[in-house]
Design an enzyme around this catalytic site. Structure first.
Site, PDB file in Angstrom:
ATOM      1  N   PRO A  34       0.794  -1.198   0.000  1.00  0.00           N
ATOM      2  CA  PRO A  34       0.000   0.000   0.000  1.00  0.00           C
ATOM      3  C   PRO A  34       0.832   1.254   0.000  1.00  0.00           C
ATOM      4  CG  PRO A  34       0.042  -1.054   2.157  1.00  0.00           C
ATOM      5  CD  PRO A  34       1.158  -1.575   1.360  1.00  0.00           C
ATOM      6  N   GLU A  35       0.437   2.161  -0.834  1.00  0.00           N
ATOM      7  CA  GLU A  35       0.982   3.506  -0.807  1.00  0.00           C
ATOM      8  C   GLU A  35      -0.123   4.408  -0.272  1.00  0.00           C
ATOM      9  OE1 GLU A  35       2.979   4.403  -4.550  1.00  0.00           O
ATOM     10  OE2 GLU A  35       3.184   2.282  -4.972  1.00  0.00           O
TER      11      GLU A  35
END
Length: 278
Positions: A2-3
DNA sequence: AGACGTACCTGACCGC
DNA sequence: TGCGGTCAGGTACGTC
């Protein structure tokens, strides 16, 4: 996984489950994720009401009634699932937050995730947060702040943007997408970005992140929203994971140019268009 | 000081 | 079918 857009999507998914709700108990199925969970982790959280859910870069911050914050990083493969409280454990379920009717479960196959407790007032000096750069969707992030963050740095622009001290929340996907949107080469030296290019890059970073949040993030392998649906931004990638394909709006002869190019920078894939990114 | 490679993990996928 | 090799969205750390 995840960013920033994926973490923000998770945060938004957690709000209706957690905000104003009491965590009755916390169960640890192992003593560590990436690092050991802090002493007294479960006990400190149990019985507290969650008053708010914040995000800083790729970190989630759960605010508890007693002033403590729970810091959570999803690593590469961390996700939350909301399950009936009686449900059996899945593989890689490591931490269970008992909400009464349901159990909020943190599952993380690669175990690069992390959790910690932050005492009231301890956030700014927390070792994982203290050097973090500006929040890209806040007013603190301006073209000039970005330009100064890149000033004097000999690292490739790609590497400088992955560095969370430059700007918080970008990872391999969104750096590639933002650099494409700004028309800047990932190989360019960071210090070569002056005022005009910083302006373009600043605008591109914000536009890409906002569009991705709007789409619920990108679902490649692991990222799913709490309601079980996938993010949709992967369908809108301009360059990421599109080696050999034409970039959007491309009028080049792809048979001749080879389309989007993939290279390796500091051990990680970089996707870019050598024609439109300089 | 800053840049780079290495390490931490599991799982999916590919070619043999 | 099984095996080894490679790759994956993150980041702290040691080394130069």
């Amino acid at each position: 996984m995840p960013e920033l857009p994926e973490v923000e999507t998770v945060r938004r998914g957690l709000v209706p489950l957690l905000e104003g709700r009491r965590i009755h108990a916390v169960t640890l199925h192992r003593p560590d994720l990436r690092w050991p969970l802090p002493q007294g982790f479960a006990k400190a959280i149990a019985g507290n009401v969650v008053t708010a859910l914040d995000r800083r870069g790729k970190y989630l911050l759960w605010r508890l009634q007693d002033g403590t914050s729970v810091l959570i990083h999803l690593g590469m493969s961390g996700s939350f699932r909301n399950r009936p409280a009686s449900n059996v454990r899945d593989k890689h379920d490591h931490v269970v937050f008992d909400l009464g009717e349901t159990a909020l479960v943190f599952n993380d196959p690669r175990r690069f995730g992390a959790m910690d407790l932050i005492a009231p007032g301890g956030e700014a000096s927390h070792w994982l947060l203290k050097a973090m750069g500006p929040e890209p969707l806040s007013d603190a992030f301006t073209p000039d702040v970005l330009r100064r963050g890149l000033e004097g740095r000999t690292a490739p622009l790609k590497a400088a943007l992955l560095d969370q001290r430059t700007v918080a929340g970008l990872g391999n996907i969104y750096v590639a997408e933002a650099l494409f949107a700004a028309g800047l080469s990932p190989k360019r030296m960071a210090r070569s970005v002056g005022a005009a290019r910083a302006e373009r890059l600043h605008c591109a970073i914000r536009a890409v992140l906002m569009a991705a949040i709007e789409s619920g993030g990108s679902s490649l392998r692991d990222h799913i929203r709490l309601d079980g649906t996938e993010g949709l931004f992967q369908h809108r990638f301009a360059v990421y994971d599109r080696e050999g394909q034409p970039c959007p709006g491309c009028s080049c002869d792809v048979a001749r140019t080879g389309g989007v190019r993939r290279m390796v920078q500091s051990g990680r894939s970089t996707f870019y268009c050598p024609t439109r990114q300089r």
